[in-house]
Design a protein around this motif. Structure first.
Motif, PDB file in Angstrom:
ATOM      1  N   ALA A  97       0.824  -1.212   0.000  1.00  0.00           N
ATOM      2  CA  ALA A  97       0.000   0.000   0.000  1.00  0.00           C
ATOM      3  C   ALA A  97       0.855   1.259   0.000  1.00  0.00           C
ATOM      4  O   ALA A  97       0.446   2.293  -0.545  1.00  0.00           O
ATOM      5  CB  ALA A  97      -0.928  -0.002   1.214  1.00  0.00           C
ATOM      6  N   ASP A  98       2.049   1.175   0.581  1.00  0.00           N
ATOM      7  CA  ASP A  98       2.925   2.344   0.627  1.00  0.00           C
ATOM      8  C   ASP A  98       3.412   2.755  -0.758  1.00  0.00           C
ATOM      9  O   ASP A  98       3.809   3.917  -0.954  1.00  0.00           O
ATOM     10  CB  ASP A  98       4.109   2.091   1.560  1.00  0.00           C
ATOM     11  CG  ASP A  98       3.731   2.222   3.026  1.00  0.00           C
ATOM     12  OD1 ASP A  98       2.653   2.791   3.312  1.00  0.00           O
ATOM     13  OD2 ASP A  98       4.491   1.746   3.889  1.00  0.00           O
ATOM     14  N   PHE A  99       3.417   1.850  -1.709  1.00  0.00           N
ATOM     15  CA  PHE A  99       3.726   2.240  -3.089  1.00  0.00           C
ATOM     16  C   PHE A  99       2.529   2.931  -3.722  1.00  0.00           C
ATOM     17  O   PHE A  99       2.673   3.873  -4.507  1.00  0.00           O
ATOM     18  CB  PHE A  99       4.143   1.023  -3.914  1.00  0.00           C
ATOM     19  CG  PHE A  99       5.573   0.615  -3.704  1.00  0.00           C
ATOM     20  CD1 PHE A  99       6.604   1.260  -4.357  1.00  0.00           C
ATOM     21  CD2 PHE A  99       5.887  -0.411  -2.824  1.00  0.00           C
ATOM     22  CE1 PHE A  99       7.922   0.908  -4.152  1.00  0.00           C
ATOM     23  CE2 PHE A  99       7.204  -0.785  -2.609  1.00  0.00           C
ATOM     24  CZ  PHE A  99       8.223  -0.125  -3.275  1.00  0.00           C
ATOM     25  N   ALA A 100       1.325   2.487  -3.383  1.00  0.00           N
ATOM     26  CA  ALA A 100       0.122   3.117  -3.937  1.00  0.00           C
ATOM     27  C   ALA A 100      -0.017   4.553  -3.455  1.00  0.00           C
ATOM     28  O   ALA A 100      -0.484   5.426  -4.195  1.00  0.00           O
ATOM     29  CB  ALA A 100      -1.111   2.299  -3.557  1.00  0.00           C
ATOM     30  N   THR A 101       0.411   4.817  -2.209  1.00  0.00           N
ATOM     31  CA  THR A 101       0.308   6.174  -1.658  1.00  0.00           C
ATOM     32  C   THR A 101       1.566   7.004  -1.913  1.00  0.00           C
ATOM     33  O   THR A 101       1.629   8.157  -1.497  1.00  0.00           O
ATOM     34  CB  THR A 101       0.056   6.110  -0.146  1.00  0.00           C
ATOM     35  OG1 THR A 101       1.160   5.457   0.500  1.00  0.00           O
ATOM     36  CG2 THR A 101      -1.236   5.355   0.156  1.00  0.00           C
ATOM     37  N   GLN A 102       2.567   6.393  -2.559  1.00  0.00           N
ATOM     38  CA  GLN A 102       3.840   7.046  -2.870  1.00  0.00           C
ATOM     39  C   GLN A 102       4.692   7.315  -1.636  1.00  0.00           C
ATOM     40  O   GLN A 102       5.615   8.131  -1.673  1.00  0.00           O
ATOM     41  CB  GLN A 102       3.613   8.355  -3.635  1.00  0.00           C
ATOM     42  CG  GLN A 102       2.939   8.164  -4.985  1.00  0.00           C
ATOM     43  CD  GLN A 102       3.837   7.458  -5.999  1.00  0.00           C
ATOM     44  OE1 GLN A 102       4.854   7.983  -6.411  1.00  0.00           O
ATOM     45  NE2 GLN A 102       3.457   6.253  -6.402  1.00  0.00           N
ATOM     46  N   ARG A 103       4.388   6.639  -0.525  1.00  0.00           N
ATOM     47  CA  ARG A 103       5.320   6.703   0.607  1.00  0.00           C
ATOM     48  C   ARG A 103       6.647   6.086   0.186  1.00  0.00           C
ATOM     49  O   ARG A 103       7.714   6.581   0.537  1.00  0.00           O
ATOM     50  CB  ARG A 103       4.734   5.980   1.819  1.00  0.00           C
ATOM     51  CG  ARG A 103       5.679   6.024   3.028  1.00  0.00           C
ATOM     52  CD  ARG A 103       5.045   5.436   4.278  1.00  0.00           C
ATOM     53  NE  ARG A 103       4.096   6.356   4.882  1.00  0.00           N
ATOM     54  CZ  ARG A 103       2.785   6.148   4.965  1.00  0.00           C
ATOM     55  NH1 ARG A 103       2.254   5.049   4.449  1.00  0.00           N
ATOM     56  NH2 ARG A 103       2.003   7.020   5.543  1.00  0.00           N
ATOM     57  N   HIS A 104       6.568   4.968  -0.522  1.00  0.00           N
ATOM     58  CA  HIS A 104       7.729   4.436  -1.223  1.00  0.00           C
ATOM     59  C   HIS A 104       7.602   4.892  -2.667  1.00  0.00           C
ATOM     60  O   HIS A 104       6.611   4.551  -3.332  1.00  0.00           O
ATOM     61  CB  HIS A 104       7.771   2.907  -1.180  1.00  0.00           C
ATOM     62  CG  HIS A 104       7.899   2.324   0.192  1.00  0.00           C
ATOM     63  ND1 HIS A 104       8.752   2.831   1.145  1.00  0.00           N
ATOM     64  CD2 HIS A 104       7.276   1.267   0.773  1.00  0.00           C
ATOM     65  CE1 HIS A 104       8.659   2.116   2.252  1.00  0.00           C
ATOM     66  NE2 HIS A 104       7.771   1.165   2.050  1.00  0.00           N
ATOM     67  N   LYS A 105       8.565   5.636  -3.147  1.00  0.00           N
ATOM     68  CA  LYS A 105       8.477   6.154  -4.514  1.00  0.00           C
ATOM     69  C   LYS A 105       9.625   5.616  -5.351  1.00  0.00           C
ATOM     70  O   LYS A 105      10.794   5.886  -5.065  1.00  0.00           O
ATOM     71  CB  LYS A 105       8.483   7.682  -4.510  1.00  0.00           C
ATOM     72  CG  LYS A 105       8.358   8.272  -5.912  1.00  0.00           C
ATOM     73  CD  LYS A 105       8.111   9.752  -5.864  1.00  0.00           C
ATOM     74  CE  LYS A 105       8.112  10.359  -7.267  1.00  0.00           C
ATOM     75  NZ  LYS A 105       7.201   9.673  -8.189  1.00  0.00           N
ATOM     76  N   ILE A 130       3.128  -2.755  -9.986  1.00  0.00           N
ATOM     77  CA  ILE A 130       2.267  -1.906 -10.810  1.00  0.00           C
ATOM     78  C   ILE A 130       2.108  -0.528 -10.176  1.00  0.00           C
ATOM     79  O   ILE A 130       2.220   0.503 -10.848  1.00  0.00           O
ATOM     80  CB  ILE A 130       0.901  -2.581 -11.045  1.00  0.00           C
ATOM     81  CG1 ILE A 130       1.070  -3.806 -11.951  1.00  0.00           C
ATOM     82  CG2 ILE A 130      -0.076  -1.592 -11.674  1.00  0.00           C
ATOM     83  CD1 ILE A 130      -0.200  -4.610 -12.160  1.00  0.00           C
ATOM     84  N   ASP A 131       1.869  -0.489  -8.869  1.00  0.00           N
ATOM     85  CA  ASP A 131       1.751   0.814  -8.197  1.00  0.00           C
ATOM     86  C   ASP A 131       3.070   1.576  -8.211  1.00  0.00           C
ATOM     87  O   ASP A 131       3.082   2.801  -8.341  1.00  0.00           O
ATOM     88  CB  ASP A 131       1.278   0.616  -6.760  1.00  0.00           C
ATOM     89  CG  ASP A 131      -0.219   0.357  -6.677  1.00  0.00           C
ATOM     90  OD1 ASP A 131      -0.960   0.918  -7.506  1.00  0.00           O
ATOM     91  OD2 ASP A 131      -0.646  -0.417  -5.802  1.00  0.00           O
ATOM     92  N   ALA A 132       4.186   0.846  -8.084  1.00  0.00           N
ATOM     93  CA  ALA A 132       5.487   1.499  -8.173  1.00  0.00           C
ATOM     94  C   ALA A 132       5.679   2.114  -9.554  1.00  0.00           C
ATOM     95  O   ALA A 132       6.230   3.216  -9.703  1.00  0.00           O
ATOM     96  CB  ALA A 132       6.601   0.502  -7.877  1.00  0.00           C
ATOM     97  N   ALA A 133       5.204   1.402 -10.590  1.00  0.00           N
ATOM     98  CA  ALA A 133       5.372   1.877 -11.967  1.00  0.00           C
ATOM     99  C   ALA A 133       4.542   3.133 -12.249  1.00  0.00           C
ATOM    100  O   ALA A 133       4.929   3.963 -13.089  1.00  0.00           O
ATOM    101  CB  ALA A 133       4.989   0.769 -12.944  1.00  0.00           C
ATOM    102  N   ARG A 134       3.428   3.291 -11.550  1.00  0.00           N
ATOM    103  CA  ARG A 134       2.561   4.449 -11.810  1.00  0.00           C
ATOM    104  C   ARG A 134       3.287   5.774 -11.588  1.00  0.00           C
ATOM    105  O   ARG A 134       3.038   6.755 -12.283  1.00  0.00           O
ATOM    106  CB  ARG A 134       1.331   4.401 -10.901  1.00  0.00           C
ATOM    107  CG  ARG A 134       0.334   3.331 -11.259  1.00  0.00           C
ATOM    108  CD  ARG A 134      -0.912   3.419 -10.384  1.00  0.00           C
ATOM    109  NE  ARG A 134      -1.783   2.286 -10.597  1.00  0.00           N
ATOM    110  CZ  ARG A 134      -2.643   2.178 -11.599  1.00  0.00           C
ATOM    111  NH1 ARG A 134      -2.743   3.165 -12.484  1.00  0.00           N
ATOM    112  NH2 ARG A 134      -3.399   1.110 -11.730  1.00  0.00           N
ATOM    113  N   GLY A 135       4.180   5.802 -10.612  1.00  0.00           N
ATOM    114  CA  GLY A 135       4.856   7.057 -10.298  1.00  0.00           C
ATOM    115  C   GLY A 135       6.314   7.094 -10.690  1.00  0.00           C
ATOM    116  O   GLY A 135       7.025   8.025 -10.320  1.00  0.00           O
ATOM    117  N   ALA A 136       6.774   6.083 -11.432  1.00  0.00           N
ATOM    118  CA  ALA A 136       8.199   5.991 -11.751  1.00  0.00           C
ATOM    119  C   ALA A 136       8.575   6.866 -12.945  1.00  0.00           C
ATOM    120  O   ALA A 136       7.762   7.118 -13.835  1.00  0.00           O
ATOM    121  CB  ALA A 136       8.575   4.542 -12.042  1.00  0.00           C
TER     122      ALA A 136
END
Length: 414
Positions: A97-105, A130-136
């Motif tokens: 979930a922390d990747f979805a919220t960008q806590r881990h970016k 997938i969530d990590a890729a959204r903000g990469a």
């Protein structure tokens, strides 16, 4: 975007301080990760976020690469022993979930994908990538013709892929470990807690494999798990798993990861009776509470006499993970007719007791623990006071350690 058959040149792509996230376990994109490690010494210092690793890719990584993970599983133990792995103590659901919220970016994401009829799938794992890729800044996909196309893990159209390469390696495989007498004895006790119509969650390792192999006589079992392995194929083909009585997802095996051999990969390929769902679904408390008779099967390094479970450290050194244990223990406790089983050998490889007076790290609190199983029997802990818990746990410790454990209890009582 056309695919390249040439190994990618990471020069200019990796920037100093970048966080590079790659697929975990059998979803590791080997062509990309091996190329990155081969070039790492010529690149600026960067960080890598990894999960369980079942390859040798990172065993001799350049000193300018630092590693982070939510646990120490597989060959990451070598990195941990060398002091090169920072562990983030987090439940698996929260970590994702922390990747979805960008806590881990993530800055750069490396992912292995399967392709079928123009569609792309994350194939063997539908975790945080997938969530990590959204903000990469940069997403590089390795299209692997030997990776199975799985439903539920379709790559979202709104998540861009900036570069594609063709895989030069088949997906990582993880074969089952041969069973031993201890694991079979543990399995025979644990199986007595698993009724027909139960839905199973389990992890990687000899003990979960032994428990699954002991259930071929069962009827109408279901699967809703963080992972599935080759043993699940056995149970499905023998008719023990039908997914008919789960309460949700009737007829469908639900998993977050696929970890096994080519036999398993062939089985899940374009198989609509198997769905690889995101962590928010596979580990979500609201979802788990709706499953009937969910049986969570997890292991541990130690169990304290109060029922506390340690699955993370020994002698102050991280050698395990929180993973999805607490997610599923609490989910099973909330499930109608559910059971939460902690199964472990009574002794460690050095002969010391794994039933101890006090654990050094609490992964699952004593208030959440249901039943503990060793090769010596079952300790039912739910509803028991501390004195009764200690008595029951000492009864399933190895005989040679029972007197010492009893003496520790008497000493603590004054």
């Amino acid at each position: 975007m056309p695919e390249s058959a040439q190994p990618i040149d990471f020069a200019g792509l990796i920037r100093e301080g970048d966080l590079v996230v790659c697929g975990q376990a059998t979803a590791e994109p080997l062509t990309l990760t091996e190329a990155l490690m081969a070039q790492a010494a010529q690149l600026p210092p960067f960080r890598m976020m990894v999960g369980p690793v079942f390859s040798e890719t990172f065993s001799a990584a350049s000193p300018n690469v630092s590693f982070r993970s939510y646990g120490v599983i597989g060959t990451t133990r070598r990195l941990a022993r060398a002091g090169r792995l920072e562990v983030i103590p987090s439940n698996y659901s929260a970590f994702c979930a922390d990747f979805a919220t960008q806590r881990h970016k993530a800055d750069v994401v490396l992912v292995q994908l399967a392709q079928s009829g123009g569609r792309l799938s994350a194939s063997l794992s539908n975790d945080y990538v997938i969530d990590a890729a959204r903000g990469a800044r940069l997403v590089i996909a390795e299209i692997n013709p030997e990776a199975p196309f799985t439903f539920g893990a379709e790559w979202p159209e709104d998540v861009p892929i900036h570069r594609r390469v063709t895989a030069r390696r088949p997906p990582v495989e993880l074969a089952s470990t041969p069973l031993d007498d201890t694991s079979r004895r543990i399995a025979s006790h644990a199986a007595s807690l698993i009724a027909d119509g139960s839905t199973l969650q389990f992890g990687v390792g000899r003990i979960p494999d032994a428990i699954l192999s002991s259930l071929s006589h069962a009827r109408n079992l279901g699967i809703h798990s963080g992972l599935i392995n080759d043993a699940v194929v056995d149970l499905i083909e023998r008719g023990a798993v039908t997914n008919a009585e789960k309460g949700i997802d009737a007829g469908i095996t639900v998993t977050n990861q696929v970890i096994g051999t080519q036999r398993l990969y062939r089985f899940v390929h374009e198989n609509k009776a198997v769905t690889v769902r995101p962590t928010s679904y596979t580990h979500g408390q609201g979802v788990l509470a709706r499953i009937d008779r969910l049986v969570a099967i997890n292991s541990a390094l130690q169990v304290g006499l109060d029922g506390s479970v340690n699955s993370e450290t020994l002698d102050g050194i991280a050698i395990g993970a929180i993973g999805g244990q607490l997610d599923f223990v609490r989910g099973a406790n909330a499930s109608r007719g559910g059971r939460a089983i902690i199964a472990l050998p009574a002794t460690a490889s050095d002969g010391s007791s794994r039933i101890v007076a006090n654990v050094e790290t609490v992964t699952t609190p004593r208030a959440d623990v249901d039943a503990v199983v060793t090769e010596w029997g079952i300790a039912e802990l739910r509803g028991c006071g501390l004195a009764e818990r200690a008595r029951r746990l000492i009864a399933i410790a190895a005989p040679e350690h029972r007197d010492a454990l009893s003496a520790q209890i008497r000493k603590a009582a004054g």
